[in-house]
Design an enzyme around this catalytic site. Structure first.
Site, PDB file in Angstrom:
ATOM      1  N   GLU A 142       2.450   1.101   3.724  1.00  0.00           N
ATOM      2  CA  GLU A 142       2.958  -0.048   3.955  1.00  0.00           C
ATOM      3  C   GLU A 142       4.674  -0.149   3.827  1.00  0.00           C
ATOM      4  OE1 GLU A 142       1.104  -2.881   1.596  1.00  0.00           O
ATOM      5  OE2 GLU A 142      -0.757  -2.684   2.433  1.00  0.00           O
ATOM      6  N   GLU A 196      -7.345  -0.433   4.638  1.00  0.00           N
ATOM      7  CA  GLU A 196      -7.401  -1.374   3.593  1.00  0.00           C
ATOM      8  C   GLU A 196      -7.731  -2.544   4.272  1.00  0.00           C
ATOM      9  OE1 GLU A 196      -3.997  -2.219   0.888  1.00  0.00           O
ATOM     10  OE2 GLU A 196      -3.373  -0.139   0.755  1.00  0.00           O
TER      11      GLU A 196
HETATM   12  O1  IFM Z   1      -2.983  -4.002  -3.828  1.00  0.00           O
HETATM   13  C1  IFM Z   1      -2.358  -4.013  -2.583  1.00  0.00           C
HETATM   14  C2  IFM Z   1      -2.276  -2.609  -2.369  1.00  0.00           C
HETATM   15  O2  IFM Z   1      -1.506  -1.625  -3.129  1.00  0.00           O
HETATM   16  C3  IFM Z   1      -1.440  -2.325  -0.934  1.00  0.00           C
HETATM   17  N1  IFM Z   1      -2.064  -3.254   0.141  1.00  0.00           N
HETATM   18  C4  IFM Z   1      -2.288  -4.805  -0.204  1.00  0.00           C
HETATM   19  C5  IFM Z   1      -3.156  -4.766  -1.739  1.00  0.00           C
HETATM   20  C6  IFM Z   1      -3.721  -6.183  -1.940  1.00  0.00           C
HETATM   21  O3  IFM Z   1      -2.537  -6.792  -2.411  1.00  0.00           O
END
Ligand code: IFM
Length: 443
Positions: A160, A336
């Site tokens: 990210e 994710e």
């Molecule tokens: O916990 C985070 C993760 O580290 C990165 N993406 C979003 C998740 C939830 O906020």
């Protein structure tokens, strides 16, 4: 009713990041940040998190018993290279054991090299605002893959990049706590340069590796469809937050507005797969007082189902995003997708609707190869501390008791059968939003 089955060999698992689960990471910028009162909710700190550094073997036993066949994790740079150029044999052996433990259980590892945290010596050297950090990162990536390439096929260079830049340099609630849009763009440039250098070196030495980057893509829709200024703001957000990194990687050069904030280039198509982190959409409204945020004010429009962090449940956004990513012509892993839901009241529905949306995209020809839910255990959720519960498995940071939530059992059923439960109601195709633009385009 037809069965929503997934392709043979589909990867099902969960995702974590070292600093959020391991405990004991004291040599990075986040640990230093956590020591200042007021920065983390309830004064929480990332030690002990889930004590996963010690408990990884029994944790993997639990995940395997829940039929997961893959696992995404990150390596903590500050453990492996605590001082510049010196690599810790102890830390490398530890991560070798971790990856071997996954392999022993028949779980495919996906390894992230940078998930938000930086060794304190990197910060002292200027952090990601300094061009040299890209070189240091590539050296780390090269060394680590020389040691561990045989144990993992899938590697994610950076998690990210736009979130790193936004939270740390625009919003300022993450380290280094700045509010400087120009600095944020410079940081994205250096992160891209780091990816390009790492990709080239890793590929040259280990051509068999599949290397990608985890993109956090959000849907930005105008709060008022009839208001041209809201539509302009949504387009600008989409451009800057969602598209700049994807387009730069596709072309092998920086695209606007990054071109005004540094020089970097790399090979075109320097991703073997797309890592997609999808959570929610945001509705944005023009407000001249929000100049530092592209004049976009984020607004909550009711009614909507929302997580404990007020993020809207918007499974259609996953479908829209996947459909838009089809144009990249690369395999996609959902690296994710999850929800903060302390009571586990919405997570079952979240799972069914999001996995249903992903299935619909696969049916439409999108090459999605795996799904890694965020996350297995409640863990240290950055500025939210332990208050945001994203786990399929509750984890008490004091007692370290793990307790599988009903949603964890539901997910186990999906993983074990490679399909949505026959009784599950699939999300209806939403009337309008799927026809709207997704978060990427080919321009
Ligand atoms: O916990 C985070 C993760 O580290 C990165 N993406 C979003 C998740 C939830 O906020």
């Amino acid at each position: 009713m037809s069965t929503a089955r997934f392709p043979e060999g589909f990867l099902w698992g969960t995702a974590t990041a070292a600093h959020q689960v391991e405990g004991g990471n004291h040599a990075n910028d986040w640990w230093a940040w956590e020591q200042v009162p007021g920065r983390i909710k309830n004064g929480d700190r990332s030690d002990p998190a889930c004590e996963h550094y010690e408990r990884f073997a029994s944790d993997f036993d639990l995940l395997r018993s829940l039929h997961q066949n893959a696992h995404r994790l990150s390596l903590e740079w500050s453990r492996i290279e605590p001082v510049p150029g010196e690599f810790s044999a102890t830390a490398l052996t530890h991560y070798r054991d971790v990856l071997q433990a996954l392999r022993d259980r028949g779980m495919e590892p996906l390894v992230t090299l940078h998930h938000f945290t930086n060794p304190t010596w990197i910060v002292a050297a200027g952090g990601w605002e300094a061009a040299e950090t890209a070189e240091y990162f590539a050296r780390f990536a090269e060394r680590v893959t020389d040691e561990l390439a045989g144990l993992a096929k899938f590697w994610i260079t950076i998690n990210e990049p736009t979130v790193v830049a936004y939270q740390g340099y625009v919003h300022g609630d993450w380290p280094p706590g700045k509010r400087d849009f120009g600095a944020a763009l410079r940081v994205v440039v250096t992160l891209l340069r780091g990816h390009w250098l790492a990709y080239e070196r890793m590929k040259r030495r280990h051509p068999e590796l599949q290397i990608g980057l985890a993109h956090h893509l959000r849907i930005f829709d105008p709060a008022r469809w009839f208001a041209p200024q809201d539509r302009a703001v949504a387009t600008a957000f989409n451009r800057v937050f969602n598209q700049t990194v994807l387009r730069s990687l596709r072309k092998g050069r920086l695209v606007f507005p990054l071109t005004r904030n540094g020089i970097a280039s790399g090979p075109p198509q320097s991703q073997d797969f797309i890592g997609l982190n999808y959570y929610t959409r945001e509705l944005v409204k023009f407000n001249h007082r929000y100049g530092a945020e592209l004049f976009g004010q984020r607004v909550l429009v009711e009614p909507a189902l929302r997580s404990d962090l007020t993020w809207e449940l918007y499974p259609e956004g996953l479908y829209r995003t996947l459909m838009a990513l089809r144009a990249e012509q690369l395999p996609i892993y959902v690296t994710e997708n999850g929800i903060a839901d302390r009571d586990d009241a919405l997570r079952p529905e979240f799972l069914l609707t999001h996995i249903g949306a992903m299935h619909r995209a696969i049916q439409a020809g999108v090459p999605v190869r795996g799904y890694l839910h965020w996350t297995c255990f409640d863990n240290f959720e950055w500025a939210e501390g332990y208050s945001a519960k994203f786990g399929l498995i509750a984890c008490d940071p004091v007692t370290q008791e793990r307790r599988v939530r009903p949603s964890g059992r539901l997910y186990a059923e999906i993983c074990g059968t490679n399909q949505l439960p026959a009784t599950a109601e699939l999300p209806p195709k939403a009337a309008q939003p799927s026809e709207r633009a997704g978060p990427t385009d080919r321009r």
